[in-house]
Design a protein around this motif. Structure first.
Motif, PDB file in Angstrom:
ATOM      1  N   PHE A  15       0.933  -1.056  -0.142  1.00  0.00           N
ATOM      2  CA  PHE A  15      -0.036  -0.118  -0.005  1.00  0.00           C
ATOM      3  C   PHE A  15       1.005   1.126   0.060  1.00  0.00           C
ATOM      4  O   PHE A  15       1.771   1.361   0.749  1.00  0.00           O
ATOM      5  N   LEU A  23       3.549   0.590   2.865  1.00  0.00           N
ATOM      6  CA  LEU A  23       3.188  -0.854   3.720  1.00  0.00           C
ATOM      7  C   LEU A  23       3.335  -1.848   2.964  1.00  0.00           C
ATOM      8  O   LEU A  23       2.357  -2.041   2.161  1.00  0.00           O
ATOM      9  N   GLU A  44      -2.030 -12.304  14.121  1.00  0.00           N
ATOM     10  CA  GLU A  44      -2.616 -11.145  14.792  1.00  0.00           C
ATOM     11  C   GLU A  44      -3.278 -10.305  13.833  1.00  0.00           C
ATOM     12  O   GLU A  44      -3.024 -10.178  12.850  1.00  0.00           O
ATOM     13  N   SER A  45      -3.974  -9.260  14.294  1.00  0.00           N
ATOM     14  CA  SER A  45      -4.574  -8.241  13.631  1.00  0.00           C
ATOM     15  C   SER A  45      -3.438  -7.211  13.008  1.00  0.00           C
ATOM     16  O   SER A  45      -2.298  -7.099  13.417  1.00  0.00           O
ATOM     17  N   SER A  47      -1.788  -8.422  10.436  1.00  0.00           N
ATOM     18  CA  SER A  47      -0.720  -9.477   9.897  1.00  0.00           C
ATOM     19  C   SER A  47      -0.803  -9.688   8.545  1.00  0.00           C
ATOM     20  O   SER A  47       0.082 -10.281   7.631  1.00  0.00           O
ATOM     21  N   SER A  50      -6.464 -10.501   5.893  1.00  0.00           N
ATOM     22  CA  SER A  50      -7.652 -10.226   5.021  1.00  0.00           C
ATOM     23  C   SER A  50      -7.205  -9.721   3.717  1.00  0.00           C
ATOM     24  O   SER A  50      -8.005 -10.071   2.611  1.00  0.00           O
ATOM     25  N   THR A  51      -6.200  -9.000   3.890  1.00  0.00           N
ATOM     26  CA  THR A  51      -5.546  -8.582   2.555  1.00  0.00           C
ATOM     27  C   THR A  51      -5.214  -9.846   1.381  1.00  0.00           C
ATOM     28  O   THR A  51      -5.584  -9.909   0.309  1.00  0.00           O
ATOM     29  N   MET A  60      -9.201  -7.462  -4.824  1.00  0.00           N
ATOM     30  CA  MET A  60      -8.134  -6.447  -4.729  1.00  0.00           C
ATOM     31  C   MET A  60      -6.862  -7.063  -5.812  1.00  0.00           C
ATOM     32  O   MET A  60      -6.562  -8.304  -5.442  1.00  0.00           O
TER      33      MET A  60
HETATM   34  N1  LIG Z   1      -6.905  -0.477   1.764  1.00  0.00           N
HETATM   35  C1  LIG Z   1      -6.060  -0.672   2.423  1.00  0.00           C
HETATM   36  N2  LIG Z   1      -5.139   0.642   2.290  1.00  0.00           N
HETATM   37  C2  LIG Z   1      -4.223   0.731   3.214  1.00  0.00           C
HETATM   38  N3  LIG Z   1      -3.690   0.084   4.137  1.00  0.00           N
HETATM   39  C3  LIG Z   1      -4.562  -1.153   4.336  1.00  0.00           C
HETATM   40  C4  LIG Z   1      -5.416  -1.377   3.662  1.00  0.00           C
HETATM   41  N4  LIG Z   1      -6.106  -2.560   3.686  1.00  0.00           N
HETATM   42  C5  LIG Z   1      -5.369  -3.222   4.777  1.00  0.00           C
HETATM   43  N5  LIG Z   1      -4.390  -2.018   4.931  1.00  0.00           N
HETATM   44  C6  LIG Z   1      -3.065  -2.348   6.010  1.00  0.00           C
HETATM   45  O1  LIG Z   1      -2.520  -3.490   5.728  1.00  0.00           O
HETATM   46  C7  LIG Z   1      -2.141  -4.185   6.915  1.00  0.00           C
HETATM   47  C8  LIG Z   1      -2.701  -5.731   6.900  1.00  0.00           C
HETATM   48  O2  LIG Z   1      -3.950  -5.505   7.026  1.00  0.00           O
HETATM   49  P1  LIG Z   1      -4.911  -6.879   7.111  1.00  0.00           P
HETATM   50  O3  LIG Z   1      -6.446  -6.369   7.297  1.00  0.00           O
HETATM   51  O4  LIG Z   1      -4.932  -7.449   5.787  1.00  0.00           O
HETATM   52  O5  LIG Z   1      -4.745  -7.506   8.434  1.00  0.00           O
HETATM   53  P2  LIG Z   1      -5.450  -8.511   9.190  1.00  0.00           P
HETATM   54  O6  LIG Z   1      -4.346  -9.563   9.494  1.00  0.00           O
HETATM   55  O7  LIG Z   1      -6.730  -9.166   8.319  1.00  0.00           O
HETATM   56  O8  LIG Z   1      -6.101  -8.002  10.286  1.00  0.00           O
HETATM   57  P3  LIG Z   1      -7.445  -7.931  10.951  1.00  0.00           P
HETATM   58  O9  LIG Z   1      -7.381  -9.309  11.584  1.00  0.00           O
HETATM   59  O10 LIG Z   1      -7.469  -6.896  12.053  1.00  0.00           O
HETATM   60  O11 LIG Z   1      -8.410  -7.770  10.005  1.00  0.00           O
HETATM   61  C9  LIG Z   1      -2.530  -3.308   8.149  1.00  0.00           C
HETATM   62  O12 LIG Z   1      -1.557  -2.706   8.458  1.00  0.00           O
HETATM   63  C10 LIG Z   1      -3.502  -2.582   7.360  1.00  0.00           C
HETATM   64  O13 LIG Z   1      -3.678  -1.313   8.065  1.00  0.00           O
END
Ligand SMILES: Nc1ncnc2c1ncn2[C@@H]1O[C@H](COP(=O)(O)OP(=O)(O)OP(=O)(O)O)[C@@H](O)[C@H]1O
Length: 271
Positions: A15, A23, A44-45, A47, A50-51, A60
């Motif tokens: 990103f 990032l 963890e949150s 990590s 979701s991406t 995406m």
């Molecule tokens: N659309 C976006 N634009 C910018 N940064 C993003 C975007 N989506 C996710 N991020 C960042 O990418 C990183 C990974 O996020 P992601 O949601 O994939 O993690 P996660 O492990 O699924 O967390 P959670 O369990 O909280 O959903 C985080 O730092 C988040 O802030």
């Protein structure tokens, strides 16, 4: 050996926030998913779970790497372009928060019927009511609730609408991103039971994203542990829980309320 259903090859997502701020949310993750498997993704949150799920579901685009679904390279197809592909109906996603993902102006029936309208064949469209009723029944949603709007339904019922919508066209792959995290423990158990039954009756494959290790342990055949966008450990669920190799995995397991206490008492798993 059966053909792979989904292949992620060194997938990364960066990103770019402008002004040089970047990032790397997903960092060169590779994953093969075989038909009929349940692959759990934990971490963890933040990590990157979701991406990664959104990239796999083609919601995406990745920054680099390849995505191959049923042998077809779909790396260049996301969003509307992927939605026009025949493969689209074979892969569906269930989200964390059905209240956010369900259109408030659609009844449960209309929400479940939507993929049939968008992606179904003429025959299927002519048969919408029967398909919706079958999906609702499979997802454990009482027929009387099909006329309700999202705000008239409980959290558990909304989760079932979301699942029914995802399975109405009998996809091969369901990508579930924290599908039960908005629910209390007993509703969560019911929805998990429904998902496990669906897997048996429909032979589906799941990618199951969760920060809840107990749930992932219960559901998954294989798990991937993510930390700061990277996969730090992967393997059969029993092997990873029985003999975690990475300090981060040990830390996550030790933090599981019941299992962690039992293990710590047995003298294992100190990080
Ligand atoms: N659309 C976006 N634009 C910018 N940064 C993003 C975007 N989506 C996710 N991020 C960042 O990418 C990183 C990974 O996020 P992601 O949601 O994939 O993690 P996660 O492990 O699924 O967390 P959670 O369990 O909280 O959903 C985080 O730092 C988040 O802030």
């Amino acid at each position: 050996m059966a053909a792979k259903l989904l292949e992620l090859g060194a997938v990364s997502k960066v990103f770019d926030f402008g002004g040089g701020a970047r990032l790397t949310a997903v960092d060169a993750v590779s994953l093969d998913v075989m038909p009929g498997e349940i692959v759990g993704i934990v971490g963890e949150s933040g990590s990157g779970k979701s991406t990664l799920a959104r990239i796999a579901a083609r919601l995406m685009p990745q920054s680099s790497g390849n995505v191959i679904f049923r042998g077809e390279d779909v790396s260049g197809l996301t969003g509307v372009r992927f939605s026009r592909q025949p493969a689209r109906r074979r892969m569906q996603m269930v989200f964390q928060d059905p209240l956010a993902s369900l259109n408030p102006r659609f009844t449960a029936f209309a929400a479940i019927a939507d993929p049939v309208r968008q992606l179904g064949t003429a025959d299927e469209r002519g048969n919408t009511r029967a398909l919706v009723e079958r999906a609702a029944q499979r997802a454990g949603l009482p027929p009387a609730l099909l006329a309700s709007y999202p705000h008239q339904l409980s959290g558990g019922q909304r989760a079932r609408v979301d699942i029914a919508r995802a399975i109405v066209l009998e996809p091969e792959l369901l990508i579930l991103d924290e599908p039960t995290s908005a629910l209390d423990a007993s509703l969560q158990a019911h929805v998990v039971q429904t998902l496990m039954q669906l897997r048996q009756t429909m032979g589906m494959t799941y990618i199951f994203v969760s920060h809840d290790l107990n749930l992932v342990r219960l559901m998954s055949d294989r798990i991937l542990v993510m930390l700061k966008g990277k996969v730090v450990e992967s393997g059969a669920t029993a092997a990873v829980f029985g003999d975690p190799q990475h300090a981060y995995t040990r830390k996550l397991i030790a933090a599981i309320p019941v299992l962690g206490r039992r293990r710590a008492a047995a003298g294992g798993l100190r990080t």
